[in-house]
Design an enzyme around this catalytic site. Structure first.
Site, short mmCIF file in Angstrom:
data_model
loop_
_atom_site.label_atom_id
_atom_site.label_comp_id
_atom_site.label_asym_id
_atom_site.label_seq_id
_atom_site.Cartn_x
_atom_site.Cartn_y
_atom_site.Cartn_z
N SER A 96 9.24 1.70 -11.73
CA SER A 96 8.00 0.94 -11.88
C SER A 96 8.28 -0.52 -12.22
O SER A 96 7.65 -1.43 -11.66
CB SER A 96 7.14 1.58 -12.97
OG SER A 96 5.90 0.93 -13.06
N ASN B 204 -1.58 -5.62 -10.09
CA ASN B 204 -1.53 -5.05 -11.43
C ASN B 204 -2.59 -5.74 -12.28
O ASN B 204 -2.61 -6.97 -12.35
CB ASN B 204 -0.13 -5.24 -12.03
CG ASN B 204 0.02 -4.59 -13.39
OD1 ASN B 204 -0.66 -4.98 -14.34
ND2 ASN B 204 0.89 -3.61 -13.49
N THR C 240 0.14 0.64 -11.81
CA THR C 240 0.09 0.69 -13.26
C THR C 240 1.52 0.92 -13.76
O THR C 240 2.24 1.77 -13.24
CB THR C 240 -0.90 1.75 -13.78
OG1 THR C 240 -0.89 1.72 -15.22
CG2 THR C 240 -0.60 3.15 -13.29
N GLU C 241 1.93 0.10 -14.73
CA GLU C 241 3.36 0.02 -15.05
C GLU C 241 3.91 1.31 -15.66
O GLU C 241 5.13 1.48 -15.72
CB GLU C 241 3.68 -1.19 -15.93
CG GLU C 241 2.86 -1.34 -17.18
CD GLU C 241 1.64 -2.25 -17.01
OE1 GLU C 241 0.96 -2.13 -15.98
OE2 GLU C 241 1.38 -3.05 -17.92
N ASN C 242 3.06 2.20 -16.10
CA ASN C 242 3.58 3.47 -16.60
C ASN C 242 3.97 4.44 -15.49
O ASN C 242 4.44 5.54 -15.79
CB ASN C 242 2.59 4.14 -17.58
CG ASN C 242 1.21 4.30 -17.02
OD1 ASN C 242 0.67 3.39 -16.40
ND2 ASN C 242 0.62 5.46 -17.21
#
Lengths: 236, 214, 236, 214
Positions: D90, D25, D48-50
């Site tokens: 996520s 990340n 990607t944390e979304n």
């Protein structure tokens, strides 16, 4: 290029040690990774703690693993079933331990382990003997019990299709506990009916992303527990 | 000996109390029959806790998928508009209060709404709870379908359960062969008698005081 | 036959009262249900608590709802952004309250609400000012904070396709918080780009099962926040 | 004035310390450059944390999807083998320890591994944390890429952070324009000096004692 494929079941399972905690996917016969379980019988690891919703049927799959004396402890929600004979016998003889966990709590504890949540509160079991000895607290006027996460060293899971990155799809209700177990185990070993190329699974349709999977072994024509039992089979 | 409702009639009677559009989880046994008696003009969507909404009737021998089972581990089918999901999502539906009605069988049900349907508590019994404790805590309305007494004539509707509880104070309505019984703050009350059944018989076969129809 | 379709955005939103807690899907512009938000501006409910990852951009969508004075409180993880002007102004004037929640905790609190989990433990925020005043406990030698579920009266969500039962699919990273919010709200209102027939969504590909959805309104050509901002638009 | 590593060289140096097959990340700013310097023969998978694994480079103007963004809200692409998922999944990847490396920028990092990169703590600042606190607690290895000092010459590697913490004791390695610095139980230790940089300069520009390369 990352490639999580392992050529054989035996190689995929080789490093499971005695005393390991092993999650096994499946709900009854649906989604049960029979080839991996039989591979574990061949491999021979003992003193295992096994986490599965049930305790197997007939004399194949999980029941055979238990019958072979490799399992010292079961964590499950429903150890009885109409064709479950192996576990009840060992249990009554005091040769296998049992922790009964309600099905939803079992699922949530496994997910919590995968999600980095060490404990959570649930209303399930409040007022019953299964809540005895558990921490309870009132939140917004209702009583809840605290439940801890449930981790494993290995997960053995069956899926429908997998790519070399370990992205998985399942078949119908064979999905059940498997995606959760993939999250909760240190090492996740998957048997797939079809090994497909990178990009062949639509990213919108991936059920278990590859980050939760360590090894993939293709078993193109997996046997089904129900079929084996109907045929009167046993293992080994 | 009175007649009362058959198993099918009990199921049909329970189905009448389920509103149109309800999300419904059916336990094993008589509760499964409810799906055969959906009242005209209504649609129920069936949830099975092993991971499916939109469960349909059993398949023919030729079109069954060995992976497509219900929570009782029987082969089922998928209706158009169904969805598959994993166990954590499935029990989120249950625990999170998204299922409208659960219809369960039982060993005992008490005047305070307690239910005991998972274990006899016998010393040599192998405890096996499955999803029962999740269902009784999470589903909005817990209905019970049961014969009014055991085969040996013991009351199943009791003052307090003697078997280990599945859940405390969770049952709202009971459908027996003799009557529809509400669980009220004051205990059992008959909501409706089966044809040909007198209230006295219901009281006699109930293990505690039961109020007559209002 | 169950049919959750509602003909217009206005009808879908009609019963949102003053003082309601409203979850709004989307991460920045991606997945933001602009038509539903603008419909809520037209509808006029005030004193709203809004839960979203951000606080909107430009003078459209969520920023416009805030700018219109309808929001008394925001719960979000990241209220700043390069084009966020409306919220900062009101916040500095003391006209809107803010609860900042780490993004992962926000997601998990919303999921917990949908899953009937009133509280859980997380390592996130331990040792920071955001953990102050929160219950902490040590589990297996590590410190965690307890976080409560986060519920809402309504969720407003945008999806890619929906059927009359409310089964939903999303487009790429527009998925973000939306499936969780569908679970956590008493009434979930969805705008869909395509309304498809029952059975048109493969049951293996459903992301949000219809049980979590109450109303579906078709918005075939939804505007995108980024496009509106690039065009210098404002609302109303 | 010394030269040291450029932003690109810092990113390339960090990339060298990420093993083949890692799930990575990348924070906003210099960390994003890491993706351009993957060493020959290695493959990293970007989270990607979304809600995506398998994030690819920015799209051309003609083939962008306005719904396909990264956590910095920039348009990105999807590589073959990618997957989309919701925020709870996520952050399960993050919190559950499934991401191998996170590379972050920072305002301050302390000799005990504390990091402060979300707020200056100024009274009129609008607090905005995003996923930073989740990342530093959950990801197995927290790397920091940062200029060794602020634009005004203040140390960013300090004895104790004066800004509000993002996480306590979480950083393992720091890549600056002057050096690679390990966070050890005894504090900062230089692992490698940038070409042409003397240890004395690194010590001078560090806000606390830093040990020389071993």
């Amino acid at each position: 290029m990352i490639d999580k494929q392992v050529p054989t079941v035996a190689q995929a399972l080789a490093d499971i040690p005695d005393g390991a905690t092993v999650m096994i996917g499946g709900f009854g016969a649906s989604g049960s990774p029979i080839e991996l379980i039989h591979g574990l019988i061949d491999q021979g690891a003992t003193d295992l703690t096994v986490i599965n919703n049930n305790t197997g049927n007939g004399e194949v799959g999980l029941a055979a693993l238990i019958g072979n004396g490799q399992v010292s402890r079961m964590i499950c929600s429903f150890p009885r079933s109409s064709q479950s004979r192996v576990f009840p016998k060992l249990y009554r003889e005091g040769r296998i331990q049992l922790e009964v966990v309600p099905q939803g709590t079992l699922a949530e504890r496994i997910r919590a382990a995968g999600a980095g949540i060490p404990a959570f509160y649930t209303p399930t079991t409040v007022g019953t003997i299964l809540a005895e000895g558990k921490e309870q607290r009132e939140i917004d006027g209702r009583t809840y019990v605290m439940e801890p996460w449930l981790k494993a060293d290995f997960a053995l899971v069956k899926c429908e299709s997998a790519d070399p990155l370990g992205n998985l799809t399942f078949n119908k209700t064979a999905r059940n506990f498997s995606p959760l177990m993939c999250m909760a185990a240190t090492t996740t070993i998957v048997q797939t009916k079809r090994l497909v190329a990178r990009g062949d699974i639509d990213p919108e349709h991936v059920v278990t992303p590859g980050i939760f999977v360590n090894r993939v072994v293709e078993v193109p024509n997996p046997v089904h527990e129900d079929t084996l039992i109907a045929d009167g089979r046993s293992y080994p | 000996m009175s007649s009362g409702w058959t198993r099918e009639q009990m199921a049909a009677r329970a189905a009448r109390d389920i509103p149109d559009g309800a999300y419904v989880n059916l336990g094993i046994g008589i509760p499964e029959l409810v799906a055969r008696f959906v009242p005209e003009g209504r649609e129920f969507i069936y949830h099975t806790e092993n991971g499916m909404l939109g469960m349909g009737p059993p398949p023919g021998d030729d079109d069954r998928d060995l992976d497509l089972m219900n929570a009782g581990k029987k082969y089922v089918t998928a209706l158009p508009g169904s969805a598959y999901f994993h166990h954590a999502d499935s029990f989120s539906m249950i625990r999170g209060g998204h299922i409208d009605v659960c219809v369960l069988g039982t060993m005992q049900v008490a005047a305070n709404g307690d239910i005991a349907n998972w274990s006899t508590g016998a010393p040599d019994a192998i405890p096996a709870v499955g999803g029962a404790m999740d269902l009784v805590q999470g589903v909005k309305n817990i209905f019970v379908i049961t014969q009014h007494t055991t085969r040996t004539g013991d009351a199943k509707l009791v003052e307090r359960c003697t078997y280990p509880l599945t859940g405390a104070g969770v049952v709202s309505r009971i459908f027996t062969d003799l009557a529809v019984v509400n669980v009220t703050p004051d205990g059992f009350r008959v909501a409706e008698l089966a044809p040909g059944i007198a209230f006295d018989e219901v009281q006699e076969k109930t293990g505690t005081t039961i109020a007559p129809p209002q």
